[in-house]
Design a protein around this motif. Structure first.
Motif, PDB file in Angstrom:
ATOM      1  N   ILE A 194      -4.824  -9.801  -5.397  1.00 58.87           N
ATOM      2  CA  ILE A 194      -4.548  -8.427  -5.801  1.00 58.87           C
ATOM      3  C   ILE A 194      -5.189  -8.168  -7.161  1.00 58.87           C
ATOM      4  O   ILE A 194      -4.970  -8.917  -8.105  1.00 58.87           O
ATOM      5  N   GLU A 195      -5.936  -7.108  -7.249  1.00 60.62           N
ATOM      6  CA  GLU A 195      -6.565  -6.720  -8.515  1.00 60.62           C
ATOM      7  C   GLU A 195      -5.668  -5.714  -9.239  1.00 60.62           C
ATOM      8  O   GLU A 195      -4.935  -4.949  -8.608  1.00 60.62           O
ATOM      9  N   LYS A 196      -5.764  -5.715 -10.536  1.00 59.89           N
ATOM     10  CA  LYS A 196      -4.956  -4.833 -11.384  1.00 59.89           C
ATOM     11  C   LYS A 196      -5.089  -3.375 -10.957  1.00 59.89           C
ATOM     12  O   LYS A 196      -4.096  -2.667 -10.835  1.00 59.89           O
ATOM     13  N   GLU A 197      -6.312  -2.928 -10.729  1.00 63.26           N
ATOM     14  CA  GLU A 197      -6.560  -1.516 -10.413  1.00 63.26           C
ATOM     15  C   GLU A 197      -5.866  -1.099  -9.124  1.00 63.26           C
ATOM     16  O   GLU A 197      -5.286  -0.016  -9.046  1.00 63.26           O
ATOM     17  N   GLU A 198      -5.919  -1.948  -8.085  1.00 64.81           N
ATOM     18  CA  GLU A 198      -5.296  -1.563  -6.822  1.00 64.81           C
ATOM     19  C   GLU A 198      -3.772  -1.614  -6.913  1.00 64.81           C
ATOM     20  O   GLU A 198      -3.090  -0.776  -6.337  1.00 64.81           O
ATOM     21  N   LEU A 199      -3.231  -2.565  -7.671  1.00 65.25           N
ATOM     22  CA  LEU A 199      -1.779  -2.619  -7.856  1.00 65.25           C
ATOM     23  C   LEU A 199      -1.291  -1.413  -8.645  1.00 65.25           C
ATOM     24  O   LEU A 199      -0.323  -0.760  -8.266  1.00 65.25           O
ATOM     25  N   PHE A 200      -1.991  -1.085  -9.740  1.00 62.86           N
ATOM     26  CA  PHE A 200      -1.606   0.071 -10.547  1.00 62.86           C
ATOM     27  C   PHE A 200      -1.706   1.358  -9.733  1.00 62.86           C
ATOM     28  O   PHE A 200      -0.858   2.239  -9.850  1.00 62.86           O
ATOM     29  N   ALA A 201      -2.718   1.461  -8.883  1.00 63.27           N
ATOM     30  CA  ALA A 201      -2.890   2.670  -8.062  1.00 63.27           C
ATOM     31  C   ALA A 201      -1.731   2.846  -7.092  1.00 63.27           C
ATOM     32  O   ALA A 201      -1.216   3.955  -6.919  1.00 63.27           O
ATOM     33  N   VAL A 202      -1.281   1.760  -6.464  1.00 65.42           N
ATOM     34  CA  VAL A 202      -0.166   1.880  -5.511  1.00 65.42           C
ATOM     35  C   VAL A 202       1.142   2.158  -6.247  1.00 65.42           C
ATOM     36  O   VAL A 202       1.980   2.925  -5.762  1.00 65.42           O
TER      37      VAL A 202
END
Length: 142
Positions: free
Chosen positions: A110-118
């Protein structure tokens, strides 16, 4: 206020994701009121059943004792309001995940950007659901 629970039995993944979630909490002061990490699904369910629920559940799918899908089914029996995000190395469980009303299905790493987006998406949806009120001062009080 928004609360987040993470459940991943892999300690290395749990630490990495916990760090990202804590970073998210720090970047959203006053919005995220709590974060708790669990390394076992039984531990998470005990807290939910005995104390409180969370707004967002980030669940690994492949765990001993109970799968993330089974945990989600139990959570859904308790509340339809929370958001469930699955985190896994396998794409094999996507259909089952969405049958229990998953908000998102993320494949590790999991990348930071995709986790923050969700998490941003869950926060936006939660704000839309929240009842709108206005506080008015009168002679009799608020």
């Amino acid at each position: 206020m928004f609360t987040i629970a993470l459940c991943d039995d892999n300690l290395k993944e749990n630490e990495k994701l916990s760090g990202l979630i804590e970073n998210y909490c720090e970047s959203h002061p006053g919005i995220v009121s709590g974060f708790q990490s669990f390394s076992s699904p039984t531990e998470l369910l005990n807290v939910v059943e005995n104390k409180m629920g969370f707004d967002v559940y980030l669940l690994d799918i492949l765990m001993p004792d109970l799968t993330g899908i089974e945990v989600a089914q139990r959570l859904r029996a308790k509340s339809q309001e929370s958001f469930i995000v699955f985190l896994t190395f396998s794409e094999d469980f996507a259909l089952e995940a969405f049958r229990v009303g998953a908000l998102q299905y993320l494949v590790k790493p999991i990348e930071k950007e995709e986790l923050f987006a969700v998490l941003d998406r869950a926060l936006t949806l939660a704000e839309r659901r929240a009842p709108k009120t206005i506080l008015i001062n009168t002679v009799q009080g608020k």
